[in-house]
Design a protein around this motif. Sequence first.
Motif, PDB file in Angstrom:
ATOM      1  N   GLU A 129       0.802  -1.215   0.000  1.00 51.83           N
ATOM      2  CA  GLU A 129       0.000   0.000   0.000  1.00 51.83           C
ATOM      3  C   GLU A 129       0.845   1.281   0.000  1.00 51.83           C
ATOM      4  N   LEU A 130       2.038   1.202  -0.520  1.00 55.73           N
ATOM      5  CA  LEU A 130       2.863   2.396  -0.696  1.00 55.73           C
ATOM      6  C   LEU A 130       2.639   2.932  -2.103  1.00 55.73           C
ATOM      7  N   HIS A 131       3.015   4.157  -2.334  1.00 54.24           N
ATOM      8  CA  HIS A 131       2.856   4.746  -3.658  1.00 54.24           C
ATOM      9  C   HIS A 131       4.067   4.421  -4.522  1.00 54.24           C
ATOM     10  N   ILE A 132       4.272   3.113  -4.719  1.00 51.09           N
ATOM     11  CA  ILE A 132       5.378   2.611  -5.522  1.00 51.09           C
ATOM     12  C   ILE A 132       4.782   1.722  -6.601  1.00 51.09           C
ATOM     13  N   GLU A 133       5.253   1.873  -7.826  1.00 47.01           N
ATOM     14  CA  GLU A 133       4.721   1.088  -8.939  1.00 47.01           C
ATOM     15  C   GLU A 133       4.975  -0.406  -8.726  1.00 47.01           C
ATOM     16  N   GLU A 134       3.948  -1.211  -8.985  1.00 44.53           N
ATOM     17  CA  GLU A 134       4.048  -2.653  -8.800  1.00 44.53           C
ATOM     18  C   GLU A 134       4.750  -3.280 -10.001  1.00 44.53           C
ATOM     19  N   THR A 135       6.020  -3.616  -9.820  1.00 42.57           N
ATOM     20  CA  THR A 135       6.814  -4.296 -10.843  1.00 42.57           C
ATOM     21  C   THR A 135       7.323  -5.603 -10.248  1.00 42.57           C
ATOM     22  N   LEU A 159       7.992  -6.344  -6.268  1.00 41.78           N
ATOM     23  CA  LEU A 159       7.283  -7.421  -5.570  1.00 41.78           C
ATOM     24  C   LEU A 159       8.227  -8.423  -4.912  1.00 41.78           C
ATOM     25  N   PHE A 160       9.339  -8.725  -5.549  1.00 43.05           N
ATOM     26  CA  PHE A 160      10.216  -9.771  -5.020  1.00 43.05           C
ATOM     27  C   PHE A 160      11.373  -9.249  -4.177  1.00 43.05           C
ATOM     28  N   PHE A 161      11.730  -7.978  -4.304  1.00 45.42           N
ATOM     29  CA  PHE A 161      12.918  -7.503  -3.606  1.00 45.42           C
ATOM     30  C   PHE A 161      12.703  -6.294  -2.693  1.00 45.42           C
ATOM     31  N   HIS A 162      11.698  -5.469  -2.954  1.00 44.84           N
ATOM     32  CA  HIS A 162      11.560  -4.228  -2.205  1.00 44.84           C
ATOM     33  C   HIS A 162      10.279  -4.110  -1.395  1.00 44.84           C
ATOM     34  N   CYS A 163       9.249  -4.833  -1.739  1.00 45.49           N
ATOM     35  CA  CYS A 163       7.947  -4.737  -1.075  1.00 45.49           C
ATOM     36  C   CYS A 163       8.059  -5.212   0.375  1.00 45.49           C
ATOM     37  N   THR A 164       7.583  -4.405   1.309  1.00 44.70           N
ATOM     38  CA  THR A 164       7.690  -4.764   2.725  1.00 44.70           C
ATOM     39  C   THR A 164       6.893  -6.021   3.041  1.00 44.70           C
ATOM     40  N   PHE A 165       5.737  -6.187   2.430  1.00 40.21           N
ATOM     41  CA  PHE A 165       4.933  -7.389   2.654  1.00 40.21           C
ATOM     42  C   PHE A 165       5.680  -8.637   2.175  1.00 40.21           C
ATOM     43  N   SER A 166       6.253  -8.555   0.981  1.00 35.38           N
ATOM     44  CA  SER A 166       6.991  -9.701   0.433  1.00 35.38           C
ATOM     45  C   SER A 166       8.225 -10.022   1.256  1.00 35.38           C
ATOM     46  N   LYS A 167       8.918  -8.991   1.734  1.00 33.12           N
ATOM     47  CA  LYS A 167      10.099  -9.231   2.571  1.00 33.12           C
ATOM     48  C   LYS A 167       9.725  -9.993   3.826  1.00 33.12           C
ATOM     49  N   GLU A 168       8.581  -9.650   4.429  1.00 27.24           N
ATOM     50  CA  GLU A 168       8.134 -10.364   5.616  1.00 27.24           C
ATOM     51  C   GLU A 168       7.800 -11.818   5.294  1.00 27.24           C
ATOM     52  N   CYS A 169       7.209 -12.047   4.136  1.00 26.78           N
ATOM     53  CA  CYS A 169       6.888 -13.428   3.739  1.00 26.78           C
ATOM     54  C   CYS A 169       8.160 -14.239   3.496  1.00 26.78           C
ATOM     55  N   TRP A 170       9.166 -13.638   2.869  1.00 30.80           N
ATOM     56  CA  TRP A 170      10.424 -14.343   2.593  1.00 30.80           C
ATOM     57  C   TRP A 170      11.166 -14.695   3.880  1.00 30.80           C
ATOM     58  N   CYS A 171      10.995 -13.874   4.902  1.00 30.86           N
ATOM     59  CA  CYS A 171      11.715 -14.108   6.166  1.00 30.86           C
ATOM     60  C   CYS A 171      11.100 -15.196   7.020  1.00 30.86           C
ATOM     61  N   LEU A 172       9.880 -15.614   6.731  1.00 31.04           N
ATOM     62  CA  LEU A 172       9.225 -16.655   7.537  1.00 31.04           C
ATOM     63  C   LEU A 172       9.864 -17.992   7.383  1.00 31.04           C
TER      64      LEU A 172
END
Length: 75
Positions: free
Chosen positions: A52-58, A62-75
């Motif tokens: 939900e940041l104002h960053i273009e979804e690329t 999605l795989f390297f910078h998104c905070t949600f994805s980073k949390e999922c990768w760390c699980l």
Amino acid sequence: AHVTFKWLWKTKCTPKIKVFGWFLLSDRLNTRNMLKRRHYNIGTNLDCLLCELHIEETVEHLFFHCTFSKECWCL
């Protein structure tokens, strides 16, 4: 074919993961950026829906910078 694609198809993972990897490496994942480039009517808002940041979804976001994805990768 590039050596990465040959490696991907020879791996022992499930076909579903192989196809996803192929989409990822071929820049075929349906991100909001990709849908806009293919002239789909998705509106003007290309912001990432996961973080939900104002960053273009690329793919890169999605795989390297998104905070949600980073949390999922760390699980």
